[in-house]
Scaffold this motif. Sequence first.
Motif, PDB file in Angstrom:
ATOM      1  N   SER B  36      -9.387  -1.175 -14.123  1.00 22.63           N
ATOM      2  CA  SER B  36      -9.183  -2.542 -14.600  1.00 22.63           C
ATOM      3  C   SER B  36      -8.937  -3.478 -13.430  1.00 22.63           C
ATOM      4  O   SER B  36      -8.711  -3.033 -12.302  1.00 22.63           O
ATOM      5  CB  SER B  36      -8.001  -2.590 -15.553  1.00 22.63           C
ATOM      6  N   GLU B  37      -8.979  -4.761 -13.692  1.00 19.72           N
ATOM      7  CA  GLU B  37      -8.710  -5.755 -12.653  1.00 19.72           C
ATOM      8  C   GLU B  37      -7.377  -5.462 -11.971  1.00 19.72           C
ATOM      9  O   GLU B  37      -7.277  -5.455 -10.749  1.00 19.72           O
ATOM     10  CB  GLU B  37      -8.641  -7.158 -13.264  1.00 19.72           C
ATOM     11  N   ARG B  38      -6.353  -5.207 -12.779  1.00 22.18           N
ATOM     12  CA  ARG B  38      -5.021  -5.003 -12.218  1.00 22.18           C
ATOM     13  C   ARG B  38      -4.937  -3.728 -11.386  1.00 22.18           C
ATOM     14  O   ARG B  38      -4.280  -3.702 -10.342  1.00 22.18           O
ATOM     15  CB  ARG B  38      -3.998  -4.990 -13.360  1.00 22.18           C
ATOM     16  N   GLU B  39      -5.601  -2.689 -11.847  1.00 17.90           N
ATOM     17  CA  GLU B  39      -5.613  -1.446 -11.071  1.00 17.90           C
ATOM     18  C   GLU B  39      -6.306  -1.656  -9.722  1.00 17.90           C
ATOM     19  O   GLU B  39      -5.801  -1.237  -8.675  1.00 17.90           O
ATOM     20  CB  GLU B  39      -6.352  -0.343 -11.850  1.00 17.90           C
ATOM     21  N   LEU B  40      -7.462  -2.322  -9.768  1.00 18.68           N
ATOM     22  CA  LEU B  40      -8.204  -2.568  -8.531  1.00 18.68           C
ATOM     23  C   LEU B  40      -7.394  -3.424  -7.570  1.00 18.68           C
ATOM     24  O   LEU B  40      -7.398  -3.201  -6.360  1.00 18.68           O
ATOM     25  CB  LEU B  40      -9.547  -3.258  -8.841  1.00 18.68           C
ATOM     26  N   ALA B  41      -6.695  -4.424  -8.118  1.00 19.33           N
ATOM     27  CA  ALA B  41      -5.895  -5.304  -7.278  1.00 19.33           C
ATOM     28  C   ALA B  41      -4.843  -4.498  -6.518  1.00 19.33           C
ATOM     29  O   ALA B  41      -4.649  -4.685  -5.321  1.00 19.33           O
ATOM     30  CB  ALA B  41      -5.233  -6.380  -8.136  1.00 19.33           C
ATOM     31  N   LYS B  42      -4.190  -3.559  -7.220  1.00 20.34           N
ATOM     32  CA  LYS B  42      -3.165  -2.741  -6.563  1.00 20.34           C
ATOM     33  C   LYS B  42      -3.800  -1.765  -5.582  1.00 20.34           C
ATOM     34  O   LYS B  42      -3.354  -1.617  -4.452  1.00 20.34           O
ATOM     35  CB  LYS B  42      -2.354  -1.978  -7.613  1.00 20.34           C
ATOM     36  N   LEU B  43      -4.853  -1.090  -6.027  1.00 25.05           N
ATOM     37  CA  LEU B  43      -5.531  -0.095  -5.191  1.00 25.05           C
ATOM     38  C   LEU B  43      -5.982  -0.691  -3.862  1.00 25.05           C
ATOM     39  O   LEU B  43      -5.769  -0.110  -2.802  1.00 25.05           O
ATOM     40  CB  LEU B  43      -6.756   0.468  -5.922  1.00 25.05           C
ATOM     41  N   HIS B  44      -6.625  -1.846  -3.942  1.00 26.61           N
ATOM     42  CA  HIS B  44      -7.190  -2.447  -2.733  1.00 26.61           C
ATOM     43  C   HIS B  44      -6.259  -3.486  -2.099  1.00 26.61           C
ATOM     44  O   HIS B  44      -6.660  -4.176  -1.179  1.00 26.61           O
ATOM     45  CB  HIS B  44      -8.555  -3.068  -3.034  1.00 26.61           C
ATOM     46  N   ARG B  45      -5.040  -3.595  -2.633  1.00 28.98           N
ATOM     47  CA  ARG B  45      -4.046  -4.530  -2.098  1.00 28.98           C
ATOM     48  C   ARG B  45      -4.654  -5.923  -1.980  1.00 28.98           C
ATOM     49  O   ARG B  45      -4.736  -6.519  -0.899  1.00 28.98           O
ATOM     50  CB  ARG B  45      -3.555  -4.053  -0.722  1.00 28.98           C
TER      51      ARG B  45
END
Lengths: 240, 240
Positions: B36-45
Amino acid sequence: MTPISRNGEPTYKRIQNAIRRRIEGGQLKPGDVVNSERELAKLHRVSLMTARHALADLAREGMVERRRGAGTFVAPPKIHFNKLMSYTEQMSSRGLQACSRIVSSGVLDDEPDIAARLSLSAASHLIMIERVRKAGDEPFALETCYLSAQEFPGLVAASLERGSLFSTLEHQYGIELAYADEEIDVTAADLKTTELLAVPRGSPLLRIRQLIYTTKGKAIIYVLGLYRAGRHTLLIRRFR
Amino acid sequence: MTPISRNGEPTYKRIQNAIRRRIEGGQLKPGDVVNSERELAKLHRVSLMTARHALADLAREGMVERRRGAGTFVAPPKIHFNKLMSYTEQMSSRGLQACSRIVSSGVLDDEPDIAARLSLSAASHLIMIERVRKAGDEPFALETCYLSAQEFPGLVAASLERGSLFSTLEHQYGIELAYADEEIDVTAADLKTTELLAVPRGSPLLRIRQLIYTTKGKAIIYVLGLYRAGRHTLLIRRFR
DNA sequence: AAGTGGTCTAGACCACGGC
DNA sequence: CCGTGGTCTAGACCACTTC
């Protein structure tokens, strides 16, 4: 400010529509500069990202071209390639009147191949409408279309009166057409076609078999078209 | 954090490529959930908007589908409709070997109509290559292509050796092909075609006149193709 | 209720184009 | 040089789907 202005239309779409109107109304012509992101942001009292969203989306549609460092410009009008249009629409887009004659119509229940293409069981009842298309006095095409009789009760009568099958389906039956797959090849005229199109036996004919789908991905119309040589050329754009 | 990671590649494209690799590598299959958008945001900082940009763009390409409230999913592999492919590519995409024979080739300087289509002056020197395409032993098409001799010095020799004109142009001459406009209609076989394609005189033929453009919008190849009935059907998708 | 995508804010720095 | 589009941040609320 509320993000969505009470009617449910997103702000960026309102901005797009404002620009679209100015282009379609002729106030902005191809090559003209469109308001920059920053100008739009101030004009519509909106953040930069929202103004940007509006322009980026218009550019994606091809309505506008963006050049970094230079600005956003009205794109030249695009010729609509690979557009699914009814015969009536094709004609009127060229400023001509659609002219056709219904040769026969009715309901068939023994066309398993066609039923299969429409994902119906083999003995399904199918509405069939066979029409000759004319340019001036000369017939140039024979088009036969098939639809599920169960899904379109009362269609035969309606289609006999009005010319456009597409508009009947879209407005009367609430169908949203999405795309069509076409198989194009060539055959020689058989006896029946020979008579209806007034061409010599064995004349080359362009054959187009078209399966038209709704937005839900369901096939709802099958059309078999036979076109006289010389009277009809298909235009297609292919992309790499 | 610097917005662009030293090599000049935007962050959102790095995220896209990471996802693309997982799809093309088979680790993610059609229907599978994508981060999800939020997961990607955290994963890729990275901020939400950047992750969102990556996914929205992938959706626009058709690589993933987004469903509000549900998530982002790998889209089913798309069938490539309306794709500009060389004969060689068409064949190999069906697992077949391209097989053709050069009938004639040379440089012409008196084809004003064709020169005009390529936006060249009337008496321009034109490379002409005429080929018979075969399926198994049987010839099914006659294709003649024309290019500016001035722009492609030495092409005739090169094309005689290798089969694929497209790959020669793309790799040897650095040409980027973009799209082609095709006029499709039907004619009857003349005497010459009759012999080359081994069909009776007057047989119906599918005629395709193709004008191929570069990414810069310049027409560089004109192809006239004649296809035997029955051996060849064109597939097209039209959109509403 | 929790999670998702869709929209939006109010800023920021960069690369590029034209003057 | 200034204005443009391109990228990015660190949040926010909403509508929707799924459980």
